[in-house]
Design an enzyme around this catalytic site. Structure first.
Site, PDB file in Angstrom:
ATOM      1  N   SER A   1       0.806  -1.216   0.000  1.00 26.04           N
ATOM      2  CA  SER A   1       0.000   0.000   0.000  1.00 26.04           C
ATOM      3  C   SER A   1       0.838   1.264   0.000  1.00 26.04           C
ATOM      4  O   SER A   1       0.490   2.256  -0.648  1.00 26.04           O
ATOM      5  CB  SER A   1      -0.938   0.003   1.213  1.00 26.04           C
TER       6      SER A   1
ATOM      7  N   HIS B   1       0.267   4.602   4.206  1.00 25.99           N
ATOM      8  CA  HIS B   1      -0.399   5.201   3.046  1.00 25.99           C
ATOM      9  C   HIS B   1      -0.004   6.671   2.903  1.00 25.99           C
ATOM     10  O   HIS B   1       0.315   7.136   1.800  1.00 25.99           O
ATOM     11  CB  HIS B   1      -1.918   5.095   3.210  1.00 25.99           C
TER      12      HIS B   1
END
Length: 320
Positions: free
Chosen positions: A226, A272
């Site tokens: 991610s 993220h």
């Protein structure tokens, strides 16, 4: 356009509007069929007839439109008008100026996204291996507590994903996002720049986990691509702004993923966020450097960003 035999051309004595065939029992060069020349070589053509420079034993009345030399069928290359010989085609190819993108990458319209496919294949292969041998996860998962001893985990963790059914969903979302953004960036930036973007964004995600995770939670591991994928999101946004492409869908995708990041449980929002900021910073280096500095400046810029991330890591561990 075809090659003509060695009969006299039309308009010459003995010639006609159509090429004459060879005399009975003889070849086009005036030799008997199958009769070898000296040393067993093919018979030399008659003097005065045009022969291919690359194959002197072959008569050809077809000439290259660029240099005017005869070219046998093997040496002919189709052109907009007539044919070109292989030598002229090679010279034109070497002298042609390569087309590049605004970021300095060579334009390859039909090139396959090799790096993107490789990254997806690695993530899927590691997930399948992890299902059989969980020791892989234990050896390569990153957590702030173990990162000080084994810092390479800050990159290897980007190729791991959560186990079980949730892991399949986790892997699927990341690989779809990678396929959605990867080929575009790989084509626009070039393969080497794309690899640097992906790996340094993954590092940025792990550094953010280290910096933004409370000390009492340092034993919790963080896995997944991610951070790198969000780095690609940030890079796509910058690249599209630089290319003045108006496409609200990618910004919608980024916004939705950011909302999911902070709403759903068990998702490392730190990774993220760190990947997104790192990817955007790297893409800004690629996008806004002057053309003369795109190659060396790009390397220096990405190296500087990686150095900042490493320095932040060392400082954070030094303060523990």
């Amino acid at each position: 356009m075809t090659s003509y035999p060695s009969a006299p051309p039309p308009g010459q004595p003995g010639g006609s509007d159509r090429p004459a065939g060879p005399p009975a029992g003889q070849g086009w060069a005036g030799q008997a069929w199958g009769t070898p020349g000296q040393g067993g070589q093919p018979p030399a053509p008659q003097q005065g007839v045009p022969v291919c420079p690359r194959h002197p034993d072959r008569v050809s009345y077809v000439s290259c439109q660029r240099c005017g030399r005869p070219a046998c069928p093997q040496c002919q290359r189709p052109a907009a008008v007539g044919v070109h010989c292989v030598d002229c085609v090679r010279d034109a190819t070497q002298g042609a100026r390569k087309r590049v993108t605004v970021f300095g990458a060579t334009v390859q319209p039909n090139a396959r996204p090799v790096v993107t496919i490789t990254m997806i294949a690695l993530c899927v292969a590691v997930f399948l291996i992890d299902m059989v041998s969980p020791t892989l996860r234990q050896a390569f998962t990153f957590s702030p507590a173990i990162g000080q001893i084994e810092p390479w985990r800050m990159l290897t963790t980007a190729f791991l994903h959560a186990p079980g059914s949730f892991g399949i969903v986790h892997l699927g979302f990341n690989m779809v996002a990678l396929w959605f953004t990867g080929p575009f960036l790989e084509q626009a930036l070039g393969r080497a720049r794309f690899i640097a973007l992906y790996l340094v964004s993954a590092l940025g995600g792990s550094v953010a986990v280290l910096l933004l995770t409370p000390l009492e939670m340092w034993n919790r591991g963080a896995v997944g691509a991610s951070g790198a994928v969000f780095g690609l999101f940030g890079a796509v946004a910058v690249v599209m702004l630089r290319m003045k492409i108006r496409n609200t869908s990618i910004f919608s995708v980024i916004g939705i993923n950011l909302v999911i990041t902070f709403v759903m449980p068990n998702i490392s929002w730190q990774a993220h966020l760190g990947g997104l900021v790192t990817g955007a910073a790297i893409a800004a280096v690629y996008a806004y450097l002057p053309k003369k500095l795109q190659k060396t400046g790009g390397i220096a810029g990405v190296t500087a960003i990686a150095a900042v991330l490493i320095a932040a890591t060392l400082i954070r561990y030094a303060l523990v």
